[in-house]
Enzyme design. Structure first.
Site, PDB file in Angstrom:
ATOM      1  N   GLU A 494       0.744  -1.393   0.001  1.00  0.00           N
ATOM      2  CA  GLU A 494       0.183  -0.017  -0.043  1.00  0.00           C
ATOM      3  C   GLU A 494       0.995   1.336   0.061  1.00  0.00           C
ATOM      4  OE1 GLU A 494      -2.232  -0.687   3.528  1.00  0.00           O
ATOM      5  OE2 GLU A 494      -2.748  -2.836   2.837  1.00  0.00           O
ATOM      6  N   GLU A 525      -4.119  -6.926   3.166  1.00  0.00           N
ATOM      7  CA  GLU A 525      -2.817  -7.647   3.695  1.00  0.00           C
ATOM      8  C   GLU A 525      -2.728  -8.727   3.256  1.00  0.00           C
ATOM      9  OE1 GLU A 525      -3.297  -3.369   5.361  1.00  0.00           O
ATOM     10  OE2 GLU A 525      -4.786  -5.226   5.305  1.00  0.00           O
ATOM     11  N   GLN A 547       1.856  -2.053   5.514  1.00  0.00           N
ATOM     12  CA  GLN A 547       2.258  -0.617   5.886  1.00  0.00           C
ATOM     13  C   GLN A 547       2.828  -0.459   7.273  1.00  0.00           C
ATOM     14  OE1 GLN A 547      -0.806   2.843   5.496  1.00  0.00           O
ATOM     15  NE2 GLN A 547       0.336   2.749   3.558  1.00  0.00           N
ATOM     16  N   TYR A 551      -1.334  -3.670  11.486  1.00  0.00           N
ATOM     17  CA  TYR A 551      -1.822  -4.362  10.400  1.00  0.00           C
ATOM     18  C   TYR A 551      -1.597  -5.880  10.051  1.00  0.00           C
ATOM     19  CZ  TYR A 551      -3.243   0.546   9.418  1.00  0.00           C
ATOM     20  OH  TYR A 551      -3.485   1.853   9.482  1.00  0.00           O
ATOM     21  N   HIS A 592      -1.140   2.564  15.267  1.00  0.00           N
ATOM     22  CA  HIS A 592       0.085   3.054  14.441  1.00  0.00           C
ATOM     23  C   HIS A 592       1.232   2.838  15.340  1.00  0.00           C
ATOM     24  CE1 HIS A 592      -3.407   4.468  12.309  1.00  0.00           C
ATOM     25  NE2 HIS A 592      -2.738   4.415  11.162  1.00  0.00           N
TER      26      HIS A 592
END
Length: 803
Positions: A494, A525, A547, A551, A592
């Site tokens: 991505e 993914e 990414q 994830y 994140h």
């Protein structure tokens, strides 16, 4: 049944007769194996059975369209197909359900997988690639429903890449991209997200796939109405049908008992995929399951009498038999002769497979009984040893477990006795255990000389005037050198292509090397990893980008069930040296900034797990991995891309060693072990501790799997006599893993003056913003106070409590 199609019309009668009778023989052979296999389970000779009965005819048709160089990615119902292409024999069928651990008897997994899990050998005994274009290829099966589909994306995309690029020395992997990837799946399993995600990716990429759905109206006991909208996967997927204005799939529906229609459908779909790289879905309907789902249950419990009667009449083998007779292709007597010959073939194969499986076990049993007989005469506890010997002698169908367990128990009754018979038993047991354990435990990781663990360290070189640049620049320029060096290197993910990933670690490289080699993907993914697995199985060197590490769970099934176990479950005869690139550690926020190492450490066994502290170290890992053949998972530090590092002059050449820790600070009082972004905080704290005369030695883990193969951490503990592991993962995660590695496996407990301790994040996900990070993960004050507390325990006078 008086069917006439172009399939009949295009073939001379004698050729048609020869092929049709051979196809009938294969269908009957497969069915007889299924029937006999069930009996072997029910009589206790085999553990479990799951067979391909009821799916014989479409699989024969698929085999006729399958060509050398092609790949199958299927599941445990495909035994007829494997027999039809000559890669599965009745003897191997029985060796599989007996779990024979001899790879020569059971070449698909050496008894490591249950029967019906197929694999061809892509590698020779030394780990070298075979010429895949000269053989029929099957990617090793996985049981997990739809788990075989993500890698289908990459198996097919490799053909597209080989057609688009001129890659030196690729002749053994592809014939100008003419290979087709054939997927098979049961109708109920198309409900899985893995199927839909990969199916969409195949349509977007327009890669040569022929996807077969074997539809017998059930998923174990649950009817199709529960599984699929409109009760039909081909109806549900009509939006994927290509038209004059849109690319997509060609979608076919064909009855599983209609031999001519099956042959014609598979020929069309195969030709379309091979020549134009247009994917197809073949929905094979009206199939049956004569023995039910598996040997663990009976389908009479959930199917109506009317359904069971219909299945008897429309059994594909029954219908094929009628078609052969009604069209004058064969007589009743000819077919009876084939059926009788097949029954004998299957019986002989069963008996021979059983003999080959049992003989070495019975030999071991006899050897042990003789050894125990000698111990009876010499040992004090002769009566107990005699009981063990007699009990083993009474086992008519022994397993290795019975033999080894008896031997180990016998040694309990001879503890402290230095008799010749006892020494002989110990020697015998050690030898047979070493051989047997290897048969069940080998090849979790690459075991040949191409394992990157053997790549020697090459240090970065620096010019006197080497500039300090953002870490991402080092990463980018190193990737530039690698793409120039390795023409089969591919990367995708991505935002990986046009903008060069979200942190610009590949900025400008797509423009330089082209969209085929450096490309973007949609948000998917699992099939990103599947792309990488399939490409790597066909000789390419892919880097698949996830990414953010948070994830990874979306792709976890494909990583752990397929990639991580591939080398193991094929006993080293298939490999996928995929590099998974991701980023994580300390940023801010729940999604994140994670460090989900606890789960990954367990699920990634079979994959190297690398945690570089900066971008120079990360670049070195990529340089190392591309010299080897081992899959790996690399976590770059999310907050390190803008931190300044000196620019090396030997980009693409310097290497970071795998499985080797690095001492980044000398110290005398305590060994502090950490990795990734947290190391920078530990280094800052070290300077503060110096002010109160506490000297810490800092060890950078670098590589979680494998960890510290030279046992350098224990050497540090031997000097400092104290140990703290600082980790931003949750309690019981990587810190617990490292504690076991250091204290237990490296025996560091011998040198400790205080309790070995860990300092981890809180059990919850990291909260948002700087304050969230401070109160979620170990901060500088936490680290300072933990180390000071340990020193307070050791010397409370010199280091009185802070609070």
């Amino acid at each position: 049944m008086d069917t006439t199609t172009s399939f009949l019309q295009s073939m001379p009668f004698e050729e048609l007769k020869k092929q049709s009778l051979e196809d009938y023989r294969i269908a009957v052979l497969s069915r007889e194996c299924s029937l006999a296999g069930r009996r072997e389970v029910l009589t206790g000779k085999a553990k479990f059975g799951i067979f391909g009965d009821g799916k014989e005819l479409p699989q024969v048709a698929m085999a006729r369209a399958f060509q050398k160089g092609d790949f199958r990615s299927g599941y445990y119902r495909d035994q007829t197909f494997m027999m039809a292409i000559g890669e599965y024999t009745p003897k191997q069928f029985f060796a599989g359900i007996y779990a024979d651990n001899n790879i020569e008897h059971e070449p698909h997994s050496g008894g490591r997988q249950m029967g019906g899990h197929f694999a061809t050998h892509s590698l020779d005994e030394k780990g070298n690639w075979k010429r895949l274009v000269d053989q029929y290829n099957t990617a090793s099966d996985v049981s997990c429903t739809a788990g075989q589909i993500p890698r289908l994306v990459g198996l097919a995309q490799a053909s597209k890449i080989y057609r688009d690029l001129s890659i030196p020395n690729s002749e053994g992997f592809s014939n100008h991209g003419n290979e087709v990837a054939w997927g098979t799946i049961g109708n109920a399993s198309t409900s899985e997200g893995l199927f839909f995600e990969a199916f969409n990716a195949i349509g977007v990429l327009q890669v040569p796939v022929v996807m077969s759905v074997w539809d017998d109206d059930y998923g174990i006991s649950v009817p199709a109405s529960y599984h699929t909208v409109k009760e039909s996967i081909s109806e549900a997927l009509k939006g994927f049908q290509r038209d004059f204005n849109h690319k997509g799939f060609e979608i076919y529906t064909v009855k599983g008992w209609d031999y001519p229609a099956l042959m014609e459908t598979y020929a069309k779909a195969g030709h379309l995929a091979r020549t134009e790289h247009v994917p197809s879905l073949i929905h094979v309907t009206e199939l049956t399951q004569p023995q039910g789902h598996s040997t663990s249950g009976s389908h009479e419990r959930y199917k109506t009498p009317e359904r069971l009667e219909w299945e008897k009449e429309y059994d594909c083998n029954v219908q094929f038999r009628k078609w052969l007779i009604s069209n004058g292709i064969a007589t009743e007597s000819e077919l009876i002769a084939i059926e009788e010959e097949v029954k004998k073939t299957v019986k002989d194969a069963r008996d021979k497979a059983w003999m080959e499986y049992q003989n070495p076990i019975k030999t071991a049993k006899r050897e042990l009984i003789n050894l125990l007989y000698e111990m009876e005469k010499e040992c004090l506890n002769s009566l107990e040893i005699s009981h063990l010997k007699d009990a083993l002698a009474d086992v008519d169908v022994p397993l290795y477990r019975d033999v080894i367990s008896t031997a180990r128990k016998a040694l309990r009754y001879a503890v402290g006795e230095e008799k010749t018979s006892v020494k002989n038993l110990k020697k015998w047991l050690n030898n047979i255990l070493e051989d047997l354990q290897d048969r069940y435990s080998s090849h979790l990781y690459s075991e040949d000389d191409k394992n990157p663990i053997f790549v020697k360290e090459v240090l970065p070189k620096y010019a006197e005037d080497a500039p300090e640049v953002d870490g991402r620049i080092i990463l980018r320029d190193n990737f530039d050198a690698l793409f120039a060096k390795y023409p089969n290197l591919i990367t995708f993910g991505e935002d990986t292509g046009k903008i060069g990933d979200v942190n610009q670690g590949m900025e400008g490289l797509q423009e330089k090397y082209g969209i085929t080699r450096i490309d973007d993907t949609s948000i998917r993914e699992s099939s990103i990893i599947g792309q990488g697995v399939g490409m790597a199985m066909r000789g390419l060197r892919p880097i698949a980008e996830i990414q953010y590490i948070d994830y990874t769970p979306y792709a976890l099934q494909t990583i752990t069930d397929d990639l991580a176990s591939l080398n193991y479950r094929t006993c080293g005869y298939q490999k996928a040296p995929l590099i998974i690139r991701t980023r994580g550690h300390r940023l801010e926020g729940i999604w994140h900034s994670g460090s989900p190492m606890a789960g990954l450490l367990n699920f990634l066994r079979g994959v190297y797990f690398l945690v570089p502290r900066n971008m120079t170290k990360a670049a070195g890992f990529y340089n190392t991995l591309l010299q080897g053949n081992q899959p790996a998972f690399v976590v770059e530090c999310l907050n390190g891309y803008r931190i300044k590092e000196r620019m090396p002059s030997n980009l693409g050449e310097f290497t970071t060693p795998i499985g080797v820790v690095e001492k980044i600070r000398e110290g005398r009082d305590i060994t502090v072990v950490s990795y990734g972004s947290t190391l920078r905080i530990v280094e800052q704290v070290a300077k503060e501790l110096d002010k109160v005369d506490i000297s810490i030695e800092i060890i950078d883990v670098q590589s979680l799997i494998p960890f510290d193969i030279n046992h350098d951490t224990v050497k540090s503990v031997q000097k400092t006599n104290n140990l703290l592991i600082v980790d931003e993962d949750v309690e019981g995660g990587a810190s617990a893993y490292l504690l076991q590695e250091i204290v237990d496996k490296q025996n560091a407990y011998r040198y400790l003056d205080s309790k070995p301790q860990t300092l981890t994040s809180k059990s919850h996900r990291p909260a948002y913003a700087s304050d969230g990070d401070y109160f979620s993960k170990p901060n500088a004050e936490d680290i300072y106070e933990k180390i000071y507390e340990i020193m307070n325990e050791i010397n409370p006078v010199k280091y009185p409590k802070i609070f």
